[in-house]
Design an enzyme around this catalytic site. Structure first.
Site, PDB file in Angstrom:
ATOM      1  N   LYS A 113     -54.326  21.195 -31.779  1.00 22.89           N
ATOM      2  CA  LYS A 113     -55.164  20.760 -32.239  1.00 22.89           C
ATOM      3  C   LYS A 113     -55.432  19.120 -32.582  1.00 22.89           C
ATOM      4  O   LYS A 113     -54.623  19.424 -33.065  1.00 22.89           O
ATOM      5  CB  LYS A 113     -55.845  21.828 -33.398  1.00 22.89           C
ATOM      6  CG  LYS A 113     -57.195  20.940 -34.635  1.00 22.89           C
ATOM      7  CD  LYS A 113     -57.333  22.035 -35.612  1.00 22.89           C
ATOM      8  CE  LYS A 113     -58.504  21.872 -36.395  1.00 22.89           C
ATOM      9  NZ  LYS A 113     -58.932  22.787 -37.316  1.00 22.89           N
ATOM     10  N   SER A 150     -61.703  28.076 -40.131  1.00 24.17           N
ATOM     11  CA  SER A 150     -61.724  27.092 -38.772  1.00 24.17           C
ATOM     12  C   SER A 150     -61.027  27.953 -37.534  1.00 24.17           C
ATOM     13  O   SER A 150     -60.636  27.551 -36.566  1.00 24.17           O
ATOM     14  CB  SER A 150     -61.249  26.400 -39.587  1.00 24.17           C
ATOM     15  OG  SER A 150     -62.601  25.404 -39.949  1.00 24.17           O
ATOM     16  N   SER A 169     -63.721  25.021 -37.442  1.00 22.91           N
ATOM     17  CA  SER A 169     -62.764  23.180 -36.586  1.00 22.91           C
ATOM     18  C   SER A 169     -62.707  23.127 -36.069  1.00 22.91           C
ATOM     19  O   SER A 169     -62.638  22.614 -34.333  1.00 22.91           O
ATOM     20  CB  SER A 169     -62.752  22.531 -37.428  1.00 22.91           C
ATOM     21  OG  SER A 169     -61.621  22.878 -37.970  1.00 22.91           O
TER      22      SER A 169
END
Length: 493
Positions: free
Chosen positions: A78, A182, A158
């Site tokens: 990420k 998330s 996210s």
């Protein structure tokens, strides 16, 4: 040779150990997949040359008998993690072009275990969002589509880019971060396993901060076993992070015994929400039956302050975000937009660098921290947060884990809910309470909606008792037998 992209992380690990293929061959297969899946917009940066070099080094270590627990496994990272020499943006224009001269502890742990980096995945800007629509680099598409409907769906947020690449067979696993859900919410939206460990289990050092008392790194994988293997490599005490706990890292994979006889599973009545779709409630009831049939004892429990969790989160998290993001002023990192004075340079840089959702949360956070409102909002929210944690502490006197739905719906179309922030924030209604209490939680794909989209069930555990969470989640996974996959032909698969 079979298509290496369809292996699980555990199967790839065992295949590498048996000499069925090399890390270079495995990595090349996933580099091809990242190129084929570019239509998803799931990667911000691809690192194929670095991946091949890391894979070659991995093969050399294995030849010397020095293989680690993730040796030769291609993973995605990420873009909230700082990676030495590779751009880290947090999905924001204000950090575009920022190349960290250091490595986050979690990614360092993964490289030390032998993992290979395929690239950096797209995400909601500064991890603020539940749809992956707020990234400066454009929205991420969910590889799944509804039956008879060609609308492009969100992968959740996210960590939506990480979820999408795992679901689309463009990585064997990926890192995510979870502040209010998330990892778990995008896991449910894309049919993958998303694990948020206990706050303090993984170091936050080198992770770009959103809300420091909530942010926690975790793995996103295709199976519970893969999640246990990957978390084992990511976790560990770090003296560079004062919130990192001095706890031994157990062998999480060894906890997957398949036996939950006598385990007490709590069912909180407060998670039955008004207007919850019937198919979500039905899946939850099915999950309860699976646990009971496997020998667990089902116990009704109460978490009375659950209804205050979402408003509490949306005071605490923006308050911490407004403080953390004050460091982005055009002086030290990324973007700078000049002005006639240093004050004007600050204003121009932050005005141009932050997107609308980030600005909204900075304004909320600044407001609740301001003189005259601190006691009324922020201080009160911290007291309610303590009550929410107390609810869970009381529950652990009666049960060993808690079973709930992960999300109140399946994935929705890109653009939906964008004009209604409250509707968007409700996506996290089932995941936020465990985040506020710092507890481990995992989302396991457990069924399909009437539209053919994946739905998840969530298991929550005691602090630092990820072993019980994994043990119960493995049984849930076996009972669900979830083997559906997205049709990738429209994405180049």
């Amino acid at each position: 040779m079979a298509d290496l992209r369809n292996l699980t992380l555990a199967q790839a690990r065992d295949g590498l150990a048996a000499g069925d293929f090399t890390a270079v061959e495995l990595t090349d297969a996933f580099i091809g997949a990242t190129e084929a899946m570019r239509g998803l917009n799931a990667y911000i940066v691809e690192t194929p040359e670095q991946a091949r070099a890391m894979a070659a080094a991995s093969d050399a270590r294995r030849a010397k008998g020095q293989a680690g627990s993730m040796e030769g496994i291609p993973v995605a990272i990420k873009d909230l993690f700082c990676t030495k020499g590779v751009q880290a943006t947090a999905g924001s224009h204000i950090l575009e072009g920022f190349v960290p001269p250091y490595e986050s502890t979690v990614t360092r742990n993964l490289w030390n275990a032998g993992a290979v980096m395929l690239g950096k995945t797209n995400m909601d800007e500064f991890a603020m969002g539940s749809s992956n629509m707020t990234s400066h680099f454009g929205p991420v598409a969910n590889p799944w589509k509804r039956k008879g409907d060609d609308a492009v769906l969100v992968p959740g947020g996210s960590s939506g880019g990480s979820a999408a690449v795992v679901a689309a067979r463009a990585a064997l696993g990926a890192t995510g971060t979870d502040t209010g859900g998330s990892i778990r919410q995008p896991g449910a939206f894309t049919g993958v396993v998303g694990m948020k460990p206990t706050y303090g289990r993984c170091s936050r050092w080198g992770i770009i901060a959103f809300a420091s008392s909530l942010d926690q790194a975790g793995p996103m994988t295709r199976t519970v076993r893969d999640s246990a293997i990957m978390l084992g490599a990511m976790a560990g005490h770090d003296p560079k992070d004062s919130t990192s706990m001095k706890r031994d890292v157990p062998d999480f994979e060894a906890a997957l015994t398949g036996d939950i006889r006598g385990l007490r599973i709590g069912i909180p009545g407060e998670y039955v929400m008004d207007g919850m779709p019937a198919e979500i409630e039905a899946l939850w009831r099915t999950g309860i039956d699976w646990m009971r049939l496997a020998g667990a004892e089902i116990v009704d429990i109460s978490l009375p302050h659950t209804k205050y969790a979402l408003p509490t989160y949306y005071i605490v998290a923006p308050a911490e975000a407004s403080s953390n993001l004050a460091r982005y002023d055009g002086v030290r990192y990324g973007l700078r937009v000049d002005g006639d004075s240093i004050q004007e340079m600050y204003e121009n840089t932050r005005g141009a660098g932050f997107g609308a959702e980030v600005k909204r949360r900075i304004l909320i956070g600044t407001y609740v921290l301001s003189a005259g409102y601190y006691d009324a909002y922020y201080l009160k929210a911290q007291k309610v947060r303590t009550r929410i944690a107390d609810d869970f502490r009381d529950a652990w006197q009666k049960v060993d884990a808690i079973l709930t739905p992960t999300t109140p719906s399946a994935a929705f179309a890109q653009g939906d809910k964008m004009d209604d922030p409250i509707a968007m924030y409700l996506n996290d209604v089932f995941t936020v309470p465990a985040s506020l209490a710092g507890l481990p939680g995992i989302s396991v794909p457990a069924g399909l909606s009437a539209d053919g989209l994946p739905l998840g069930l969530q298991l929550i555990g005691r602090p630092f008792d990820e072993e019980t969470v994994f043990r119960a989640a493995h049984v849930l996974e076996q009972a669900a037998g979830f083997d559906a996959r997205p049709d990738l032909t429209g994405w180049g698969g």
